[in-house]
Design a protein around this motif. Structure first.
Motif, PDB file in Angstrom:
ATOM      1  N   LEU A 133       0.892  -1.318  -0.304  1.00 15.48           N
ATOM      2  CA  LEU A 133      -0.001   0.336  -0.311  1.00 15.48           C
ATOM      3  C   LEU A 133       0.480   1.062  -0.272  1.00 15.48           C
ATOM      4  O   LEU A 133       2.179   1.092   0.448  1.00 15.48           O
ATOM      5  CB  LEU A 133      -0.758   0.269   1.534  1.00 15.48           C
ATOM      6  N   TYR A 134       0.568   2.631  -0.611  1.00 14.05           N
ATOM      7  CA  TYR A 134       0.953   3.798  -0.887  1.00 14.05           C
ATOM      8  C   TYR A 134       0.146   4.443   0.213  1.00 14.05           C
ATOM      9  O   TYR A 134      -0.798   4.391   0.138  1.00 14.05           O
ATOM     10  CB  TYR A 134       1.214   4.152  -2.143  1.00 14.05           C
ATOM     11  N   ALA A 135       0.872   5.309   0.887  1.00 16.18           N
ATOM     12  CA  ALA A 135       0.120   6.848   1.289  1.00 16.18           C
ATOM     13  C   ALA A 135       1.248   8.393   1.048  1.00 16.18           C
ATOM     14  O   ALA A 135       2.416   8.090   1.048  1.00 16.18           O
ATOM     15  CB  ALA A 135       0.697   6.745   2.942  1.00 16.18           C
ATOM     16  N   LEU A 136       0.154   9.144   0.757  1.00 15.88           N
ATOM     17  CA  LEU A 136       0.415  10.829   0.631  1.00 15.88           C
ATOM     18  C   LEU A 136       0.560  11.377   2.132  1.00 15.88           C
ATOM     19  O   LEU A 136      -0.202  11.130   2.610  1.00 15.88           O
ATOM     20  CB  LEU A 136      -0.278  11.205  -0.565  1.00 15.88           C
ATOM     21  N   LEU A 137       1.072  12.062   3.124  1.00 19.41           N
ATOM     22  CA  LEU A 137       1.594  12.666   3.547  1.00 19.41           C
ATOM     23  C   LEU A 137       1.828  14.234   3.618  1.00 19.41           C
ATOM     24  O   LEU A 137       2.279  14.392   2.965  1.00 19.41           O
ATOM     25  CB  LEU A 137       2.293  11.714   4.472  1.00 19.41           C
ATOM     26  N   ASP A 138       0.644  14.521   4.254  1.00 19.61           N
ATOM     27  CA  ASP A 138       0.946  16.296   4.316  1.00 19.61           C
ATOM     28  C   ASP A 138       0.592  17.120   5.590  1.00 19.61           C
ATOM     29  O   ASP A 138       0.176  16.413   6.384  1.00 19.61           O
ATOM     30  CB  ASP A 138      -0.331  16.828   3.428  1.00 19.61           C
ATOM     31  N   SER A 139       1.333  18.013   5.579  1.00 24.18           N
ATOM     32  CA  SER A 139       0.914  18.639   7.112  1.00 24.18           C
ATOM     33  C   SER A 139       1.378  20.263   6.783  1.00 24.18           C
ATOM     34  O   SER A 139       1.948  20.779   6.146  1.00 24.18           O
ATOM     35  CB  SER A 139       1.433  18.426   7.727  1.00 24.18           C
ATOM     36  N   PRO A 140       1.623  21.565   7.687  1.00 26.67           N
ATOM     37  CA  PRO A 140       2.323  22.632   7.156  1.00 26.67           C
ATOM     38  C   PRO A 140       3.387  22.636   7.007  1.00 26.67           C
ATOM     39  O   PRO A 140       4.092  23.713   5.543  1.00 26.67           O
ATOM     40  CB  PRO A 140       1.981  23.451   8.541  1.00 26.67           C
ATOM     41  N   SER A 141       4.964  21.177   7.818  1.00 22.59           N
ATOM     42  CA  SER A 141       5.941  21.590   7.306  1.00 22.59           C
ATOM     43  C   SER A 141       6.629  20.837   6.498  1.00 22.59           C
ATOM     44  O   SER A 141       7.469  20.572   5.966  1.00 22.59           O
ATOM     45  CB  SER A 141       6.463  21.278   8.739  1.00 22.59           C
ATOM     46  N   VAL A 142       5.301  19.351   5.932  1.00 19.33           N
ATOM     47  CA  VAL A 142       6.160  18.760   4.894  1.00 19.33           C
ATOM     48  C   VAL A 142       4.953  18.086   4.251  1.00 19.33           C
ATOM     49  O   VAL A 142       4.388  18.106   4.698  1.00 19.33           O
ATOM     50  CB  VAL A 142       7.175  17.483   5.854  1.00 19.33           C
ATOM     51  N   ALA A 143       5.540  18.032   3.295  1.00 15.87           N
ATOM     52  CA  ALA A 143       4.466  16.264   2.225  1.00 15.87           C
ATOM     53  C   ALA A 143       5.165  15.363   1.798  1.00 15.87           C
ATOM     54  O   ALA A 143       7.024  15.375   1.470  1.00 15.87           O
ATOM     55  CB  ALA A 143       4.227  17.223   0.713  1.00 15.87           C
ATOM     56  N   GLY A 144       4.957  13.977   1.643  1.00 13.13           N
ATOM     57  CA  GLY A 144       5.437  12.955   1.741  1.00 13.13           C
ATOM     58  C   GLY A 144       5.001  11.723   0.875  1.00 13.13           C
ATOM     59  O   GLY A 144       3.932  11.917   1.560  1.00 13.13           O
ATOM     60  N   ALA A 145       5.596  10.984   0.528  1.00 14.34           N
ATOM     61  CA  ALA A 145       5.241   9.781  -0.463  1.00 14.34           C
ATOM     62  C   ALA A 145       6.091   8.279   0.603  1.00 14.34           C
ATOM     63  O   ALA A 145       6.774   8.532   0.950  1.00 14.34           O
ATOM     64  CB  ALA A 145       5.731   9.440  -1.306  1.00 14.34           C
ATOM     65  N   TYR A 146       4.889   7.455   0.655  1.00 19.45           N
ATOM     66  CA  TYR A 146       4.957   6.241   2.086  1.00 19.45           C
ATOM     67  C   TYR A 146       4.682   5.131   0.906  1.00 19.45           C
ATOM     68  O   TYR A 146       3.768   4.810   0.072  1.00 19.45           O
ATOM     69  CB  TYR A 146       4.828   6.464   2.875  1.00 19.45           C
TER      70      TYR A 146
END
Length: 519
Positions: free
Chosen positions: A225-238
């Motif tokens: 599985l894959y997940a997209l992460l987001d927040s005020p300081s960072v975005a990320g791919a997992y």
């Protein structure tokens, strides 16, 4: 928030790794390099690079907090009303196809106002799984209007580890997730990322906003599985490749793109609970001798040292930093598997899993941080451990890293001896001014070794106290070796770092026990 930051020195007198996955240890490469700049073509299959590009594009824009898609009537539900909404097992995703893995979804409502979008990947093509009330049982609740775009509160994965319908794991809330191994029940949690934990100004909790889950093959032993992460300081791919078993392993690959500089970046974070145990003597009015999901932090350093740090429930927030370079592993463990030490048939703390982070490639210089937070009961997760790199790429440059996250009940141990109990207290009749510690060490060699005067304890006492005396003796009742030592505080009130291991010169026989005594 006042925190006391500690630095634990490293020694290099440890035996080499002897772990059942040693042949695969340190495979792969940690990449801290240039971003992938080519946009994926429209007809290319969905994969990690597709998601990595999306995360990079997202980080290039100002952060926008997602608007809640959850109707007001769901948010007004009470806790008990929300619990009455249950997923209908007959609608488990992939059940009709009789695939080895199944999905079930969590319903938003009550305090859960942020949802995630979940897609199924089939032959490289993602398809959104739309919210459908028919997937759930509402148990006589008067159901209001629900938009099909609402999304879910998260999902769980089913796999027959012990019997059909067993839960393998769940992803729900911010970037939190939990996995299980055979013969275990849910305990500690993991996270995708921790930011500014225990720092002044408060912690930032990045969120998994979207998931893509590959449809498994009929005889698949793993799920991806894959997940997209987001927040005020960072975005990320997992990307998570999860393989269940007695040692359930999640192979995690992540690419982070920072929008701004962050004080503390916590990679591979673990979150657990410790209320009271054998190393605490505070009054809890609890009938159970011990209550915790994890009883210690174990590290295997790049210098080859195995280190054990019992966790505790402090009176104030504490942060310990164990400096290292090229770490080989760290984790929060539940070492004590004896039911008699917990006496809880419902919570079954003796069956809670341990979690071990095995870095892939060179993670460079940094530190493993342990955060201990006071808790009045067992309902709060108050223990956090993560790796914080010394050097974080500048804004716009990617931080790409990989690790294996092991979940198990059969313990990972150092190849030599290890600590099985830590006890602390005073006597009221003999030298009552001394603080006394009793440590029990076990291991194949030690347990089979008869009393031997050549085996000696090596005790190190930091500033704030002096070592009064130390002894070691074989325990004839269970085969362990007990180190008993006492320290004399200097009255300054400073926290005192303590270390201990057993030695039969020139050989080191055990891991290093590390502890912070707080006056």
């Amino acid at each position: 928030m006042n925190t006391h930051t500690l630095s634990a020195a490293l020694v290099t007198n440890r035996a080499p790794l002897n772990f059942r996955r040693a042949g695969a240890w340190l495979l792969g490469v940690l990449l801290l390099g240039a971003a992938w700049n080519r946009a994926p073509a429209a007809d290319e299959p969905f994969d990690f690079e597709t998601l990595r590009y999306r995360a990079r594009m997202l980080a290039a824009k100002p952060y926008v907090a997602p608007a809640s898609r959850v109707p007001e009537w769901l948010l007004k539900l009470s806790y008990d009303e929300h619990r009455r909404i249950r997923f209908d097992p007959a609608h488990s995703w992939w059940r009709r196809e009789r695939l080895p893995f199944e999905l079930q979804f969590f319903h938003p409502g009550f305090i859960i106002k942020n949802t995630v979008q979940i897609s199924e990947i089939r032959r490289g093509e993602p398809t959104l799984i739309k919210f459908d009330p028919e997937l759930f049982i509402y148990d006589r609740l008067e159901r209001g209007e629900i938009p099909g775009t609402m999304g879910f509160a998260g999902f769980k994965i089913l796999y027959p580890m012990n019997k059909p319908g067993d839960e393998l794991g769940a992803f729900q809330g911010a970037s939190y997730f939990r996995l299980l191994c055979q013969k275990a029940i849910y305990g500690l949690s993991a996270r995708g990322l921790a930011l500014n934990t225990a720092e002044p100004g408060g912690e930032e909790f990045p969120t998994f906003t979207d998931f893509w889950i590959e449809r498994p093959e009929p005889h698949a032993k793993s799920i991806t599985l894959y997940a997209l992460l987001d927040s005020p300081s960072v975005a990320g791919a997992y990307r998570f490749v999860i393989t269940p078993g007695a040692d359930t392993v999640a192979h995690v690959k992540a690419a982070l793109f920072f929008r701004k500089q962050v004080t503390t970046v916590g990679l591979a974070p673990l979150t657990s609970m410790f209320w009271h145990g054998e190393n605490t003597n505070t009054q809890t009015d609890d009938f159970r001798p011990e209550v915790h999901d994890s009883d210690g932090l174990m590290l295997f350093t790049g210098a080859g040292e195995w280190l054990w740090r019992p966790v505790t429930n402090p009176t104030a927030v504490r942060v310990a930093a164990f400096s290292d370079e090229r770490p080989r592993g760290f984790g929060l463990l539940q070492r004590d598997r004896n039911f008699e030490n917990y006496q809880d048939l419902e919570a079954a703390y003796h069956s809670r899993p341990s979690a071990w982070v095995e870095p892939i490639g060179n993670w460079g210089a940094g530190s493993v941080r342990l955060v201990e937070i006071p808790t009045p009961d067992e309902t709060n997760d108050n223990i956090v451990a993560f790796w914080t790199p010394r050097d974080v790429p500048p804004v716009g440059e990617p931080l790409v890293y990989e690790y294996r996250l092991h979940w198990f009940t059969e313990q990972i141990h150092p190849p030599a001896g290890y600590t099985v109990s830590t006890r602390h207290g005073r006597t009221k009749t003999h030298e009552p001014e001394l603080e006394r510690f009793h440590l029990d060490f076990a291991g194949p060699y030690l347990n089979n070794q008869s009393a031997d005067p050549a085996i000696e304890p090596v005790v190190t006492v930091g500033d704030g106290a002096k070592l009064a005396h130390a002894t070691v003796q074989k325990n004839p009742f269970n085969g362990t070796w007990r180190v008993a030592f006492a320290i004399r505080p200097d009255g300054s009130g400073r926290p005192v770092e303590l270390r201990c291991f057993l030695r039969k010169s020139p050989h080191v026989l055990t891991e290093t026990w590390s502890y912070l005594w707080q006056p």
